[in-house]
Design a protein around this motif. Structure first.
Motif, mmCIF file in Angstrom:
data_model
loop_
_atom_site.group_PDB
_atom_site.id
_atom_site.type_symbol
_atom_site.label_atom_id
_atom_site.label_comp_id
_atom_site.label_asym_id
_atom_site.label_seq_id
_atom_site.Cartn_x
_atom_site.Cartn_y
_atom_site.Cartn_z
ATOM 1 N N GLU A 29 0.829 -1.216 0.000
ATOM 2 C CA GLU A 29 0.000 0.000 0.000
ATOM 3 C C GLU A 29 0.859 1.260 0.000
ATOM 4 O O GLU A 29 0.539 2.241 -0.679
ATOM 5 C CB GLU A 29 -0.985 -0.004 1.172
ATOM 6 N N LEU A 30 1.947 1.230 0.740
ATOM 7 C CA LEU A 30 2.871 2.367 0.734
ATOM 8 C C LEU A 30 3.517 2.511 -0.648
ATOM 9 O O LEU A 30 3.671 3.630 -1.152
ATOM 10 C CB LEU A 30 3.943 2.202 1.818
ATOM 11 N N ILE A 31 3.862 1.402 -1.271
ATOM 12 C CA ILE A 31 4.434 1.440 -2.624
ATOM 13 C C ILE A 31 3.451 2.100 -3.587
ATOM 14 O O ILE A 31 3.820 2.992 -4.357
ATOM 15 C CB ILE A 31 4.801 0.018 -3.103
ATOM 16 N N ARG A 32 2.206 1.674 -3.548
ATOM 17 C CA ARG A 32 1.173 2.261 -4.422
ATOM 18 C C ARG A 32 1.025 3.761 -4.163
ATOM 19 O O ARG A 32 0.911 4.558 -5.090
ATOM 20 C CB ARG A 32 -0.174 1.585 -4.182
ATOM 21 N N SER A 33 1.020 4.124 -2.896
ATOM 22 C CA SER A 33 0.857 5.520 -2.514
ATOM 23 C C SER A 33 2.038 6.365 -2.996
ATOM 24 O O SER A 33 1.854 7.453 -3.552
ATOM 25 C CB SER A 33 0.704 5.617 -0.999
#
Length: 157
Positions: A29-33
């Motif tokens: 999720e952090l990667i996507r963000s």
């Protein structure tokens, strides 16, 4: 402005031996963000840069925003491997040392890191001619990382 580039292998070894490169749990999720923020930053600055006169020093901020966007893609890519680092140089060194297949240019990454530091800490400004020297390589590096991140995200689904 003469810039001295540190040796990639020595920099990587120094970063490893001082503990500047660390393991971290991958966070999709952090990667996507991070990827989304980097892309939105590019969209914003590309819209705004159309209004900047060629003789303006506002090209400094186009450069700096591209740098921040590239940094976001680098951060996202490293997170897939569970890697974080204390500074931009160690992140770049890890990426170039461990992933030669990405064809990222260590000298370019160091040059823009040092130029960005000159902007932020020494008040140096850039003109359009300066920006033109960097633009293509920024786009090549950003596109290479974006493609790899998208491939990795597809595998994760």
């Amino acid at each position: 402005m003469k810039i001295t580039i540190d040796d990639l292998n020595k920099t990587y070894q120094l970063c490893m031996s001082t503990g500047s490169i660390k393991e971290k749990n991958p966070d999709v999720e952090l990667i996507r963000s991070l990827k989304t923020v980097a892309e939105k930053c590019l969209e914003f600055i590309n819209r705004k840069s159309k209004d900047i006169p060629r003789d303006s020093t506002d090209w400094t901020f186009v450069f700096r925003d591209y740098y921040e966007s590239l940094r976001g893609f680098i951060e996202a890519y490293l997170l897939f491997e569970g890697i974080e680092a204390d500074n931009h140089q160690c992140k770049n060194a890890y990426l170039c040392f461990k992933h030669p297949e990405l064809d990222l240019d260590w000298e370019f990454l160091e040059t823009i890191r040092l130029r960005r530091n000159a902007v932020n800490y020494k008040g140096q400004l850039l003109k359009h001619e300066d920006w033109k020297l960097f633009k293509l390589k920024f786009e090549l590096h950003i596109n290479a990382l974006r493609r790899e991140i998208e491939k990795k995200l597809e595998k994760d689904l």
